[in-house]
Design an enzyme around this catalytic site. Sequence first.
Site, mmCIF file in Angstrom:
data_model
loop_
_atom_site.group_PDB
_atom_site.id
_atom_site.type_symbol
_atom_site.label_atom_id
_atom_site.label_comp_id
_atom_site.label_asym_id
_atom_site.label_seq_id
_atom_site.Cartn_x
_atom_site.Cartn_y
_atom_site.Cartn_z
ATOM 1 N N ARG A 131 44.761 46.234 3.925
ATOM 2 C CA ARG A 131 45.465 47.477 4.278
ATOM 3 C C ARG A 131 44.518 48.640 4.043
ATOM 4 O O ARG A 131 43.559 48.522 3.278
ATOM 5 C CB ARG A 131 46.737 47.641 3.440
ATOM 6 C CG ARG A 131 46.481 47.698 1.953
ATOM 7 C CD ARG A 131 47.777 47.687 1.176
ATOM 8 N NE ARG A 131 47.489 47.531 -0.251
ATOM 9 C CZ ARG A 131 48.381 47.264 -1.180
ATOM 10 N NH1 ARG A 131 49.640 47.107 -0.857
ATOM 11 N NH2 ARG A 131 48.056 47.162 -2.436
ATOM 12 N N HIS A 179 47.536 48.329 -11.263
ATOM 13 C CA HIS A 179 48.596 49.208 -10.766
ATOM 14 C C HIS A 179 48.337 50.649 -11.182
ATOM 15 O O HIS A 179 48.459 51.586 -10.391
ATOM 16 C CB HIS A 179 49.944 48.721 -11.308
ATOM 17 C CG HIS A 179 51.079 49.583 -10.899
ATOM 18 N ND1 HIS A 179 51.518 50.635 -11.672
ATOM 19 C CD2 HIS A 179 51.833 49.597 -9.787
ATOM 20 C CE1 HIS A 179 52.506 51.237 -11.052
ATOM 21 N NE2 HIS A 179 52.731 50.619 -9.900
ATOM 22 N N MET A 210 58.268 46.828 -4.446
ATOM 23 C CA MET A 210 59.331 45.867 -4.087
ATOM 24 C C MET A 210 58.994 44.499 -4.665
ATOM 25 O O MET A 210 58.007 44.333 -5.361
ATOM 26 C CB MET A 210 59.485 45.834 -2.576
ATOM 27 C CG MET A 210 60.123 47.102 -2.043
ATOM 28 S SD MET A 210 60.310 47.089 -0.269
ATOM 29 C CE MET A 210 58.674 47.478 0.272
ATOM 30 N N ARG A 228 57.073 37.863 0.430
ATOM 31 C CA ARG A 228 56.660 39.205 -0.021
ATOM 32 C C ARG A 228 57.188 40.276 0.907
ATOM 33 O O ARG A 228 57.386 40.044 2.100
ATOM 34 C CB ARG A 228 55.137 39.335 -0.004
ATOM 35 C CG ARG A 228 54.400 38.397 -0.885
ATOM 36 C CD ARG A 228 52.909 38.562 -0.583
ATOM 37 N NE ARG A 228 52.156 37.403 -0.984
ATOM 38 C CZ ARG A 228 51.383 37.360 -2.060
ATOM 39 N NH1 ARG A 228 51.259 38.397 -2.826
ATOM 40 N NH2 ARG A 228 50.724 36.267 -2.352
ATOM 41 N N LYS A 239 51.774 44.967 6.023
ATOM 42 C CA LYS A 239 51.216 43.680 5.623
ATOM 43 C C LYS A 239 51.318 42.669 6.767
ATOM 44 O O LYS A 239 50.339 41.998 7.107
ATOM 45 C CB LYS A 239 51.954 43.152 4.389
ATOM 46 C CG LYS A 239 51.346 41.875 3.841
ATOM 47 C CD LYS A 239 52.232 41.243 2.771
ATOM 48 C CE LYS A 239 52.222 42.007 1.480
ATOM 49 N NZ LYS A 239 51.258 41.477 0.510
ATOM 50 N N GLY A 289 53.457 47.481 -5.129
ATOM 51 C CA GLY A 289 54.197 47.030 -6.306
ATOM 52 C C GLY A 289 55.636 47.506 -6.405
ATOM 53 O O GLY A 289 56.312 47.228 -7.384
ATOM 54 N N ASP A 302 61.568 84.796 0.665
ATOM 55 C CA ASP A 302 62.866 85.455 0.741
ATOM 56 C C ASP A 302 63.698 84.937 1.906
ATOM 57 O O ASP A 302 64.925 84.861 1.815
ATOM 58 C CB ASP A 302 62.682 86.975 0.864
ATOM 59 C CG ASP A 302 62.582 87.621 -0.510
ATOM 60 O OD1 ASP A 302 63.451 87.321 -1.347
ATOM 61 O OD2 ASP A 302 61.636 88.387 -0.761
ATOM 62 N N SER A 314 55.207 89.569 9.671
ATOM 63 C CA SER A 314 54.706 88.541 8.763
ATOM 64 C C SER A 314 55.929 87.903 8.101
ATOM 65 O O SER A 314 56.722 88.594 7.462
ATOM 66 C CB SER A 314 53.784 89.162 7.710
ATOM 67 O OG SER A 314 53.371 88.150 6.824
ATOM 68 N N CYS A 334 53.379 84.806 5.261
ATOM 69 C CA CYS A 334 52.737 85.043 3.962
ATOM 70 C C CYS A 334 53.562 84.500 2.809
ATOM 71 O O CYS A 334 53.220 84.709 1.649
ATOM 72 C CB CYS A 334 52.425 86.518 3.768
ATOM 73 S SG CYS A 334 53.890 87.545 3.715
ATOM 74 N N ARG A 380 50.202 92.356 -2.487
ATOM 75 C CA ARG A 380 51.426 92.853 -3.142
ATOM 76 C C ARG A 380 50.990 94.029 -4.004
ATOM 77 O O ARG A 380 50.109 93.870 -4.865
ATOM 78 C CB ARG A 380 52.052 91.771 -4.008
ATOM 79 C CG ARG A 380 52.643 90.601 -3.223
ATOM 80 C CD ARG A 380 53.225 89.586 -4.193
ATOM 81 N NE ARG A 380 54.063 88.580 -3.542
ATOM 82 C CZ ARG A 380 53.651 87.341 -3.244
ATOM 83 N NH1 ARG A 380 52.418 86.977 -3.503
ATOM 84 N NH2 ARG A 380 54.493 86.494 -2.689
ATOM 85 N N TYR A 398 48.393 83.448 12.495
ATOM 86 C CA TYR A 398 47.707 83.077 11.258
ATOM 87 C C TYR A 398 48.693 82.625 10.182
ATOM 88 O O TYR A 398 49.897 82.895 10.285
ATOM 89 C CB TYR A 398 46.867 84.254 10.718
ATOM 90 C CG TYR A 398 47.676 85.419 10.212
ATOM 91 C CD1 TYR A 398 48.154 85.438 8.896
ATOM 92 C CD2 TYR A 398 47.970 86.512 11.030
ATOM 93 C CE1 TYR A 398 48.914 86.505 8.430
ATOM 94 C CE2 TYR A 398 48.719 87.575 10.572
ATOM 95 C CZ TYR A 398 49.204 87.567 9.267
ATOM 96 O OH TYR A 398 49.957 88.608 8.808
HETATM 97 C C1 PEP Z 1 58.239 86.278 0.717
HETATM 98 O O1 PEP Z 1 59.383 86.629 0.457
HETATM 99 O O2 PEP Z 1 57.962 85.245 1.344
HETATM 100 C C2 PEP Z 1 57.098 87.070 0.245
HETATM 101 C C3 PEP Z 1 55.863 86.743 0.564
HETATM 102 O O3 PEP Z 1 57.370 88.088 -0.587
HETATM 103 P P1 PEP Z 1 57.628 87.944 -2.163
HETATM 104 O O4 PEP Z 1 57.346 86.542 -2.524
HETATM 105 O O5 PEP Z 1 56.729 88.904 -2.815
HETATM 106 O O6 PEP Z 1 59.064 88.316 -2.249
HETATM 107 MG MG MG Z 2 59.700 88.689 -0.190
#
Ligand code: PEP
Ligand code: MG
Length: 903
Positions: A350, A470, A110, A99, A28, A108, A797, A792, A859, A592, A879
């Site tokens: 803003r 709000h 504060m 303010r 502000k 809103g 886990d 990966s 993953c 999986r 990736y």
């Molecule tokens: C993980 O552990 O990140 C994974 C992708 O395997 P899962 O979630 O199947 O254990």
């Molecule tokens: Mg796993």
Amino acid sequence: MSDNKYVYFFGGENTDGNGSMKPLLGGKGANLAEMARIGLPVPAGFTITTEVCTYFYANGQQYPAELKAQVDAAMAGIEKTMGKKLGDTDALPLLVSCRSGARDSMPGMMDTVLNIGLNDKTVEVLAKKSGDERFAWDCYRRFVQMYGRVVLDMKPKCKTDHCPFEDLLDAKKKKAGVEVDSDLKAEYLKELVVEFKAAVKTQTGQDFPDDPMEQVWGGIGAVFGSWMNDRAIVYRRMNGIPHDWGTAVNVQAMVFGNMGETCATGVAFTRDGATGKKGIVGDYLFNAQGEDVVAGIRMPHRIEYTMAQELPHVWEEFSKVAMILENHYKDIQDVEFTIENDKLWMLQTRNAKRTGFAHVRSAVDMVNEGLITPEKAITRIPANDLTQLLQPVFSGEGLKGRTPIAKGINAGPGAATGQIYFQPDEAEAVWQKDNSAKIILVRHETTPEDLRGMKVSAGILTSSGGAASHAALVGRQMGKAVVCGCDQVKINYKAETVTAAGKEYKKGDWISIDGFSGCVYEGQVPTAPSEVLQVLFSKTLKPQDAPIYQCFHQLMSWSDRYRKLAVRANADTPGEAEQAIALGAQGIGLTRTEHMFFDHIEDFRAMILADNVEDRKKALEPLLKYQQDDFEGVFRAMAGRPVTIRLLDPPLHEFVPHEAKEQEALAKKLGITKEKVAQRVKDLAEFNPMLGHRGCRLGIVYPEITRMQATAICQAAVKVMKEGIDCHPEIMVPLPGNAAEFKHQESVIREAATKVFREAGITPDYMVGTMIELPRACITADKIAENAEFFSFGTNDLTQTGLGISRDDYGTYINEYFELDIFAADPFQTLDQEGVGELMKIAVAKGKSTRPGIKLGICGEHGGDPASVKFCNKIGLDYVSCSPLRLPVARLAAAQAAIEAGE
Ligand code: PEP
Ligand code: MG
């Protein structure tokens, strides 16, 4: 004067700060300075820096010694610029507001004090010089009330507490025989001021301060104090704002929107914050002060509909100012303004809080208008907001035969169905008991105190308040469906009912609200896929008929141009694979395979109950066929893109029946005793299955499972390649912590693969690699990479084992960790970069040390979380892989990562 500058003046020619100083002056303060610099009409004022807030909390709520003199000098500056004096008893006195203003706006959350400078003497001068006694006493009454609540801490402490000021006000209205505050005449307001002050004396033991400068310091202290109130803390946690940023304080000359019928006050957006559509939208109220508009107490006028007729000169100037501001900031502006006797004053600008829809549409439009570059568009959209564009909507079949029971302002797009709750704390309690509860919070209007309840609701319905109230502002920022200003619903908090279209609905009844149309429906309305998904998946909409899709598509193509990270999907079936491709997947990062066993559970159970290897192998035979069919489907759908398939991971105990009746049926089917089945189930039970006989440990003890799966994958690849479709299988071993474990499984896989390929006379381009999901695997990644062709990161886990926190049980205590700020974010959603991230870095470096070209991906769930995606970009992964519906988020976040890293 000392070197430490704590106070920055703004107004007229002498403005100290500018728009780039948000960390020091707050949003502000920096923007007020910037507006003053570019010549817009801003009442003079000064900003006390965020450094003072930090100092205040580090030093037992004391101020730096230099502050007082700097505030006095700046106050003199306001007096000079505005030509008025604080506490003046001869001429029209200067009144100021006080303010908050943090680096990122926290609407809103504060405290604010208005009309500072009034006392028994100055009020008389104000009455005389303004020629409006009622106005002067109304200001004074509001001031004592606000100061009492905010500075003297006379707010109700719990739901059953009464606000002494509201009680006195109600009694006075009764006595005067009027319904609304604005009908109270000056004589009653005078009485009220006396009564309010007496209430202050009774409750605090102190007299109400008369000295304007003492009042100013009271306001400053209260604003700094409000940085640590509960709603501000909750808001910061929700929005990732660090607690140590602190707020600035802005003290500014008051201008009056409540000095008669040529005065007004309002809030506006330079484009629609709900949809992003071009054109000013907003609310204004004649003869009102700022908080009357945002609190939604009186129904405001809509700027876009009536201002040009009602206030033609102001409209002309205001539209010009809005244009100047948008061109200057190159973003949607959310402005506050006051009209004092037909003169426009700008009180704030803003960057507007907005929905994901508005983010995407406005950014894409602004690129097409030449206002910003595609890089700018990409970097300023919060990647997570893209999920809003994929949320289901009410349309088509679901709406057939239904008529809305009410219609309000469509303030936050989205379709929400839920049970009615009226009290935010009750909504929160319901949700805490059951996180899957669907709640529609129904209120007259919402206030910042309602934040916790709003957070757990699917949608918010208010009976008053406009598009800038709000509820609209905050709800829409949270991505909630919001319908506000719906005066066709009549709410009775006491009876816990809401009436619409002549029917009464009770707490707990189901309703549906459509934040696109503003319609409210009875019951649970079935939803249809979003516009984007209708174009991409079901093809029930053509791109040219889908404006949201068009913006989405444009943004995604820019993102793909900039990002370096590839994106893949976690997908187990051909259907999911097709969805993933439609949303931009360049491959599958995780299939999986366990669901394939669940689909043919009887055969798999026979394998688990077999006594010897031969019987086990025999039991696996039908499964090989099923698995091969499934893999073929996935390969065909992916049409030559790489597909990572993970071998069986969960413990066998998950696949056997646990109920006696089921065990008996299985025993009968297999021709064995039920005792034998029960014994096997008992043998497989583990205290800690997540650290038990799972992952590659299964394949090591039962290599025939690995062999069967590898054979199925390779035979599927060969078959599909013979159909003319390219295949790139990547066979992935789960959960090794040790190079020897991987090596064992790799040799089983390669042996099976070689056999299949030799017989078929085709060798696809395939790889054998591994999940990295144990700390030991990270530390010994160099040894694992001697054989593994890719890594990966299974960060689900890896988080579980790295933090020693069970991913299935942490729900019971994690909220306490957030409340205490031990965790800033859920480590299973946003990667713990400091811990798990460091383990990943070790694995990357060690893996590359023995296999420089090793392919690296992630993953775990984090593959679709923007902050984690950026981290993956930074540490050099190739990736990220996430669930199909997170792919747009990952694509945008990956592009942001590349642009921010200057790649
Ligand atoms: C993980 O552990 O990140 C994974 C992708 O395997 P899962 O979630 O199947 O254990
Ligand atoms: Mg796993």
